[in-house]
Design an enzyme around this catalytic site. Structure first.
Site, PDB file in Angstrom:
ATOM      1  CD  GLU A  43      44.002  32.967  51.522  1.00  0.00           C
ATOM      2  OE1 GLU A  43      42.847  33.232  51.158  1.00  0.00           O
ATOM      3  OE2 GLU A  43      44.927  32.743  50.708  1.00  0.00           O
ATOM      4  CB  CYS A 190      38.836  33.569  33.735  1.00  0.00           C
ATOM      5  SG  CYS A 190      37.110  33.209  33.416  1.00  0.00           S
TER       6      CYS A 190
HETATM    7  S1  SF4 Z   1      38.272  29.715  28.482  1.00  0.00           S
HETATM    8 FE1  SF4 Z   1      36.671  29.734  30.025  1.00  0.00          FE
HETATM    9  S2  SF4 Z   1      37.778  29.778  31.964  1.00  0.00           S
HETATM   10 FE2  SF4 Z   1      39.213  30.391  30.360  1.00  0.00          FE
HETATM   11  S3  SF4 Z   1      39.098  32.653  30.215  1.00  0.00           S
HETATM   12 FE3  SF4 Z   1      37.628  31.822  28.748  1.00  0.00          FE
HETATM   13  S4  SF4 Z   1      35.726  31.741  29.886  1.00  0.00           S
HETATM   14 FE4  SF4 Z   1      37.332  31.917  31.385  1.00  0.00          FE
END
Ligand code: SF4
Length: 322
Positions: A43, A190
């Site tokens: 971590e 994301c």
């Molecule tokens: S759906 Fe929302 S959480 Fe998923 S990749 Fe797209 S922006 Fe990110």
């Protein structure tokens, strides 16, 4: 209130868990152990460094050299910094070392006690508690923050509001898998400059996915990284070289050749030049060699220097001397 959110996000939890089972990086070594010490090491290393770098160059050698908390506590600070050499942000290593020395046997289990140790903030304390002791608490590292901003469609939030959202989305029935999945989602799907929403298990409930995810969170103005110019002088006498151990906050504890502000040593023989990029400045240095003995400094052979913890710029100078 907690049960409302649990119900509200239960479908998200299910798809997230399914995604983690097939796409998650479950084979990462710190996910295959319940040893609090190994998890703590991972971590701290991962706080400012990518998984790939930690995995390929630092995690295993560090644990091989210091297999237990007691081994770390009984080492010298030079040895600890040497094993951290190249990983950067050396305060992390010095804090770990101090924390190990202050502990008797084992890391504490409670978040509160973990946060009393040097170098362990709330998110790291939660990560250690969740991964080592199965405590049902969310983590809030940079990846998770980005997902929360996007999922809830927020552009800018204070830290406390982010923690509130972290708890809202949290799956307290599967704290280990949820937290690991969120970290993987942030680095694989994301991402800061690339949101792959159609491959994302959070897609159906995500606010930002309906617009442009890259607008969340609000972007900070990038500041130009300043250049600092220095002259570095290799002072040498009888095949030994002068070094001093840094005491200033930056690179504290690392050994280095003697630095001067630029243009102070134009008469010396020039060895070369180097550029070293740090996060908050770029060092541009001319390197000179001077034959003399100055008893202000400690002198070492090249072989001895290689055993000391050095900054990346100083390692470049060692290579010039070789
Ligand atoms: S759906 Fe929302 S959480 Fe998923 S990749 Fe797209 S922006 Fe990110």
């Amino acid at each position: 209130m907690a049960s409302f959110y649990l119900l509200k996000h239960s479908a998200v939890h299910t798809t997230l868990l399914q995604w983690y089972e097939t796409e998650g990086r479950q084979e990462l070594p710190w996910r295959l152990t319940r040893d609090p010490y190994s998890i703590w090491v991972s971590e701290i290393m991962l706080q400012q460094t990518q998984v790939k770098t930690v995995l390929e160059r630092f995690y295993f050698p560090f644990l091989e050299r210091f297999p237990t908390l007691q081994d770390l506590a009984h080492a010298s600070e030079d040895e600890v910094l040497k094993m951290w050499e190249g990983l950067g942000y050396y305060t992390r290593a010095r804090h770990m070392y101090r924390a190990a020395q202050s502990l008797q046997h084992e890391l504490p289990q409670s978040v509160h006690e973990l946060m009393r140790l040097p170098g362990i903030g709330r998110s790291t304390a939660h990560a250690i508690a969740a991964f080592a002791y199965q405590t049902p608490v969310p983590i809030l590292d940079a990846n998770v923050k980005r997902i929360l901003y996007r999922f809830f469609g927020k552009k800018r939030l204070a830290e406390k509001a982010l923690w509130d959202l972290a708890y809202q989305l949290f799956d307290e029935e599967h704290p280990f898998e949820y937290n690991q999945a969120m970290m993987d989602l942030g680095s694989l799907v994301c991402r800061a400059r690339d949101a792959r929403c159609h491959h994302c298990p959070l897609h159906s409930g995500c606010t930002a996915a309906k617009t442009d995810p890259l607008n969340f969170p609000e972007k900070k103005q990038k500041r130009a990284v300043p250049i600092r110019r220095k002259d570095i002088v290799v002072i040498t006498c009888k095949n030994r070289y002068a070094l001093k151990q840094r005491t200033s906050r930056f690179l504290k504890g690392l050994w280095g050749f003697i630095e001067y502000e630029t243009n102070t040593c134009s008469d010396e023989k020039k060895l070369g030049a180097l550029i070293q990029k740090y996060s908050h400045f770029h060092l541009h240095a001319d390197v000179y060699i001077r034959h003399e003995y100055d008893d202000t400094y400690d002198y070492f052979t090249l072989e001895e220097i290689c055993k000391l913890p050095l900054s990346q710029a100083d390692i470049k100078i060692v290579n010039m001397l070789k």
